[in-house]
Design a protein around this motif. Structure first.
Motif, PDB file in Angstrom:
ATOM      1  N   PHE A 192       0.559  -1.233  -0.153  1.00  0.00           N
ATOM      2  CA  PHE A 192      -0.071  -0.120  -0.182  1.00  0.00           C
ATOM      3  C   PHE A 192       0.608   1.217  -0.023  1.00  0.00           C
ATOM      4  O   PHE A 192       0.299   2.376  -0.704  1.00  0.00           O
ATOM      5  N   THR A 242       3.135   1.377  -3.957  1.00  0.00           N
ATOM      6  CA  THR A 242       2.606   1.165  -5.050  1.00  0.00           C
ATOM      7  C   THR A 242       2.947   2.403  -6.064  1.00  0.00           C
ATOM      8  O   THR A 242       3.224   1.964  -7.326  1.00  0.00           O
ATOM      9  N   SER A 288       4.077   7.498   6.543  1.00  0.00           N
ATOM     10  CA  SER A 288       2.860   7.512   6.344  1.00  0.00           C
ATOM     11  C   SER A 288       2.353   8.930   7.327  1.00  0.00           C
ATOM     12  O   SER A 288       1.321   9.521   7.287  1.00  0.00           O
TER      13      SER A 288
END
Length: 112
Positions: free
Chosen positions: A27, A30, A112
């Motif tokens: 995730f 990608t 993130s």
């Protein structure tokens, strides 16, 4: 008497391993993967990663169901199936892989 199964093969092993494997790799990377390889090769690589992870998880489930797991966890399971010398070698590779995975998870968390 009926007793509920709290952590079966699907709930306890399969989903947690697949989520763990796909978390950072699939995730968060990608966009980078598609940017460097293109859409078609990126889809092929993601499909290949899913296939390899699926085979790994299913074989781990199969070994875990057919052998007794001692107090050593993964190393105990591997050495009972493959023997002491081969199990020790794979155990060292497993420890190295866990170190690399820990670094990857920390990097993914930071990004993130």
């Amino acid at each position: 008497m009926w007793e509920p199964v709290l952590f079966g093969t699907w709930d306890g092993v399969f989903t947690s391993c697949m989520i763990n494997i796909f978390g950072v790799v699939l995730f968060l990377r990608t966009g980078w993967l598609v940017g460097n390889t293109g859409v078609l090769l990126g889809m092929f690589l993601v499909s290949f990663v899913i296939l390899v992870a699926l085979v790994t998880v299913l074989s781990g489930i199969g070994v875990g169901e057919r052998s007794s797991i001692g107090s050593g966890g993964v190393y105990s399971m591997i050495s009972s199936v493959l023997g002491g010398q081969t199990g020790g070698t794979i155990g060292l590779l497993y420890v190295f892989g866990q170190c690399v995975a820990g670094a990857m998870y920390i990097t993914g968390f930071a990004e993130s």
